[in-house]
Scaffold this motif. Structure first.
Motif, PDB file in Angstrom:
ATOM      1  N   ALA A 334       0.825  -1.207   0.000  1.00  0.00           N
ATOM      2  CA  ALA A 334       0.000   0.000   0.000  1.00  0.00           C
ATOM      3  C   ALA A 334       0.861   1.259   0.000  1.00  0.00           C
ATOM      4  CB  ALA A 334      -0.937  -0.014   1.205  1.00  0.00           C
ATOM      5  N   GLY A 335       1.930   1.227   0.812  1.00  0.00           N
ATOM      6  CA  GLY A 335       2.792   2.399   0.892  1.00  0.00           C
ATOM      7  C   GLY A 335       3.528   2.670  -0.411  1.00  0.00           C
ATOM      8  N   VAL A 336       4.043   1.623  -1.030  1.00  0.00           N
ATOM      9  CA  VAL A 336       4.748   1.773  -2.301  1.00  0.00           C
ATOM     10  C   VAL A 336       3.807   2.307  -3.376  1.00  0.00           C
ATOM     11  CG1 VAL A 336       5.794   0.467  -4.198  1.00  0.00           C
ATOM     12  CG2 VAL A 336       6.529   0.052  -1.845  1.00  0.00           C
ATOM     13  N   SER A 337       2.597   1.783  -3.420  1.00  0.00           N
ATOM     14  CA  SER A 337       1.628   2.230  -4.420  1.00  0.00           C
ATOM     15  C   SER A 337       1.273   3.693  -4.233  1.00  0.00           C
ATOM     16  CB  SER A 337       0.363   1.373  -4.341  1.00  0.00           C
ATOM     17  OG  SER A 337       0.648   0.020  -4.645  1.00  0.00           O
ATOM     18  N   GLU A 338       1.105   4.096  -2.985  1.00  0.00           N
ATOM     19  CA  GLU A 338       0.763   5.495  -2.696  1.00  0.00           C
ATOM     20  C   GLU A 338       1.897   6.434  -3.089  1.00  0.00           C
ATOM     21  OE1 GLU A 338      -0.388   8.341   1.149  1.00  0.00           O
ATOM     22  OE2 GLU A 338      -0.441   6.139   1.332  1.00  0.00           O
ATOM     23  N   ILE A 339       3.132   6.047  -2.751  1.00  0.00           N
ATOM     24  CA  ILE A 339       4.282   6.896  -3.072  1.00  0.00           C
ATOM     25  C   ILE A 339       4.477   6.992  -4.585  1.00  0.00           C
ATOM     26  CG2 ILE A 339       6.790   7.066  -2.882  1.00  0.00           C
ATOM     27  CD1 ILE A 339       6.463   5.729  -0.091  1.00  0.00           C
ATOM     28  N   ALA A 340       4.329   5.856  -5.272  1.00  0.00           N
ATOM     29  CA  ALA A 340       4.460   5.873  -6.730  1.00  0.00           C
ATOM     30  C   ALA A 340       3.426   6.809  -7.352  1.00  0.00           C
ATOM     31  CB  ALA A 340       4.303   4.464  -7.291  1.00  0.00           C
ATOM     32  N   ALA A 341       2.209   6.787  -6.829  1.00  0.00           N
ATOM     33  CA  ALA A 341       1.155   7.661  -7.344  1.00  0.00           C
ATOM     34  C   ALA A 341       1.493   9.126  -7.083  1.00  0.00           C
ATOM     35  CB  ALA A 341      -0.183   7.295  -6.712  1.00  0.00           C
ATOM     36  N   GLN A 342       2.028   9.403  -5.906  1.00  0.00           N
ATOM     37  CA  GLN A 342       2.382  10.780  -5.562  1.00  0.00           C
ATOM     38  C   GLN A 342       3.430  11.343  -6.511  1.00  0.00           C
ATOM     39  OE1 GLN A 342       3.608  10.450  -1.470  1.00  0.00           O
ATOM     40  NE2 GLN A 342       1.512  10.428  -0.676  1.00  0.00           N
ATOM     41  N   HIS A 343       4.302  10.484  -6.988  1.00  0.00           N
ATOM     42  CA  HIS A 343       5.352  10.925  -7.919  1.00  0.00           C
ATOM     43  C   HIS A 343       4.938  10.791  -9.382  1.00  0.00           C
ATOM     44  CE1 HIS A 343       8.488  11.662  -4.936  1.00  0.00           C
ATOM     45  NE2 HIS A 343       8.159  10.519  -4.345  1.00  0.00           N
ATOM     46  N   GLY A 344       3.688  10.400  -9.608  1.00  0.00           N
ATOM     47  CA  GLY A 344       3.218  10.224 -10.974  1.00  0.00           C
ATOM     48  C   GLY A 344       3.865   9.052 -11.682  1.00  0.00           C
ATOM     49  N   LEU A 345       4.178   7.997 -10.915  1.00  0.00           N
ATOM     50  CA  LEU A 345       4.919   6.864 -11.462  1.00  0.00           C
ATOM     51  C   LEU A 345       4.126   5.562 -11.473  1.00  0.00           C
ATOM     52  CD1 LEU A 345       8.406   7.503  -9.789  1.00  0.00           C
ATOM     53  CD2 LEU A 345       7.800   7.843 -12.187  1.00  0.00           C
TER      54      LEU A 345
END
Length: 478
Positions: A334-345
């Motif tokens: 969940a954390g990785v997915s959220e961070i990736a989304a925040q960076h547009g990745l």
């Protein structure tokens, strides 16, 4: 802000010696230098729980966990105590030790769908023993393996199917067929095309993708309809998916199944288990059929490894290991997915797989799988104190470890974003890592080049062991 790890002086010295005396510089291809960035620890000195220290004293939160062999955590006390007690009595004898019966009983009480078991030291011997047994049972030569599952054995029947097949006769290569996971029609076509020639089908119950439309049941039935054995490779899924194996998780009964890795929490022990009617062919009492040389190795029944397995199984029975692995894995996903989304990745980087056995995908500007971007991500995690060729958790990973890891992921993906915009070569130090199975080698920058490639890092203070309290107090066992 965390210190940036930049010192690999001792590792680089060892690298130079290792590559002169060990082919590939390591005894396991997955641990070789070609699998890691230039800026990476070359050698690990020790591990405790979810942390490891390299030979330069750098400390990391680790997620490879011994290529998934360490499920409880490095140097797990209950396992070590069992090993220490047993090894004082000797490790190997001329006749069987009583602990062999105890270990077999503990295993079969756990893997309830199996009736007999035989132990050895590594997964390759177990899977190859299963293939040999299936060939003996059926009188056939061909084997079908799942092409979506990356590794089954170091033996010719599997390695011959990879690009790294030098030294394996073409006649042997042609005996192994391939099919896709969840593709029952593809498997059915193999049986039709090679009617009466396939001895067995072997696959992992899952690599992370779930079986669809009753795939495992349909594949098992297809095997039996055609007189072939159904073999499950549970090297990874065993003791990660379910206490009683993925075969219990999916409620599927194989003819034969193979276990290893987490069975001994890093100690060398693996198992071939299955139905009595087949396993007895490797015994000394059945007289109706020819004997099968099933498994017989000098070190296959080392007492301390069996003590490790018994202790590991006991921890799984007494403590919520599976639940913890799932919880930590889901937090990480969940954390990785959220961070990736925040960076547009989100379309360039993702975590996937079963929660207790996560991997990550790295895609380039064209959204194609990229070794260069994988290497960059791993490089940036290592700088921030995380060693993660995968995202495989252990029982000793804590929420604090996950938080620190996600901080490192955030920093790494900031660089990843820039690399997508400006080119990965502007941020990756040295060459990209490579895949294990390749027909030829490519140029690998020698470790001696590393200091000239990282001047900006040399100005940063390395994260050293002295920056922390003692290893024993850096985590709490659940």
């Amino acid at each position: 802000m965390a210190h940036i790890i930049s010192c690999f002086e001792a590792s680089n010295t060892l690298r130079e010696r290792a590559k002169r005396i060990i082919p590939g510089g390591a005894h396991t291809y997955a641990k070789g230098d070609d699998q890691y960035p230039v800026l990476s620890p070359g050698f690990i000195a020790r591990g405790h729980g979810a942390h490891v220290w390299d030979v330069d004293g750098n400390r990391y939160i680790e997620y490879g966990m011994g290529n998934r062999a360490v499920s409880l955590g490095h140097a797990y006390p209950k396992v070590l105590r069992a090993v220490e007690r047993e090894i004082k009595n000797g490790a190997n004898f001329t006749r069987p030790a009583s602990i062999e019966v105890a270990c077999a009983s503990a295993f079969l009480d756990t893997i309830e769908k199996a009736e007999m078991v035989k132990f050895c030291k590594d997964g390759s011997h177990a899977t190859s023993g299963a293939v040999r047994l299936a060939r003996a049972v059926t009188g056939r030569s061909m084997v079908a393996r799942c092409a979506d599952h990356p590794f089954f054995s170091t033996d010719d029947w599997f390695i011959g199917t990879t690009p790294m097949n030098a030294g394996i006769p073409k006649e042997v290569q042609e005996l192994t067929l391939s099919f896709k996971y969840n593709d029952i029609q593809g498997a059915r076509s193999l049986f039709k095309q090679h009617r009466g020639k396939i001895a067995a089908v072997i696959l992992e119950p899952s690599k992370g993708d779930e079986p669809k439309d009753g795939f495992l049941y349909r594949l098992r039935d297809l095997c039996h309809e055609n007189g072939a054995l159904f073999i499950l490779d549970e090297m990874i899924t065993g003791f990660r998916w379910h206490l009683n194996g993925a075969q219990a998780f999916y409620d599927i009964e194989p003819d034969l199944s193979c276990f290893g890795k987490a069975l001994g929490n890093g100690f060398a022990i693996s198992a071939l288990a299955g139905k009595r009617e087949f396993m007895e062919l490797g015994g000394i009492e059945q007289r109706e059929k020819p004997r099968v040389f099933l498994l017989s190795t000098t070190h296959g029944a080392e007492t301390h490894a069996m003590a490790a397995a018994i202790a590991t199984i006991q921890v799984y029975h007494e403590e919520p290991v599976i639940e913890h692995l799932m919880e930590m894995g889901e937090l990480l996903r969940a954390g990785v997915s959220e961070i990736a989304a925040q960076h547009g990745l989100s379309e360039h980087f993702y975590a996937s797989g079963f929660a207790s056995n996560l991997v990550y995908g790295t895609l380039d500007q064209e959204r194609m799988p990229s070794q260069a971007f994988r290497t960059l991500f791993l490089q940036e995690l290592i700088k921030r104190g995380v060693l993660a060729p995968s995202l495989v958790v252990s029982y000793t990973h804590t929420k604090r470890d996950i938080r620190k890891t996600l901080d490192a992921v955030d920093g790494a993906l900031k660089v990843y974003r820039k690399a997508l915009e400006n080119g990965v070569s502007n941020y990756l130090v040295g060459r990209p890592s490579d895949v294990v199975f390749r027909a030829t080698n490519r140029f690998v920058a020698p470790p001696a080049e590393v200091p000239t490639l990282m001047p900006e890092l040399q100005r940063r203070a390395p994260q050293r062991e002295s920056d922390f309290h003692s290893a024993g107090s850096s985590f709490t066992f659940p």
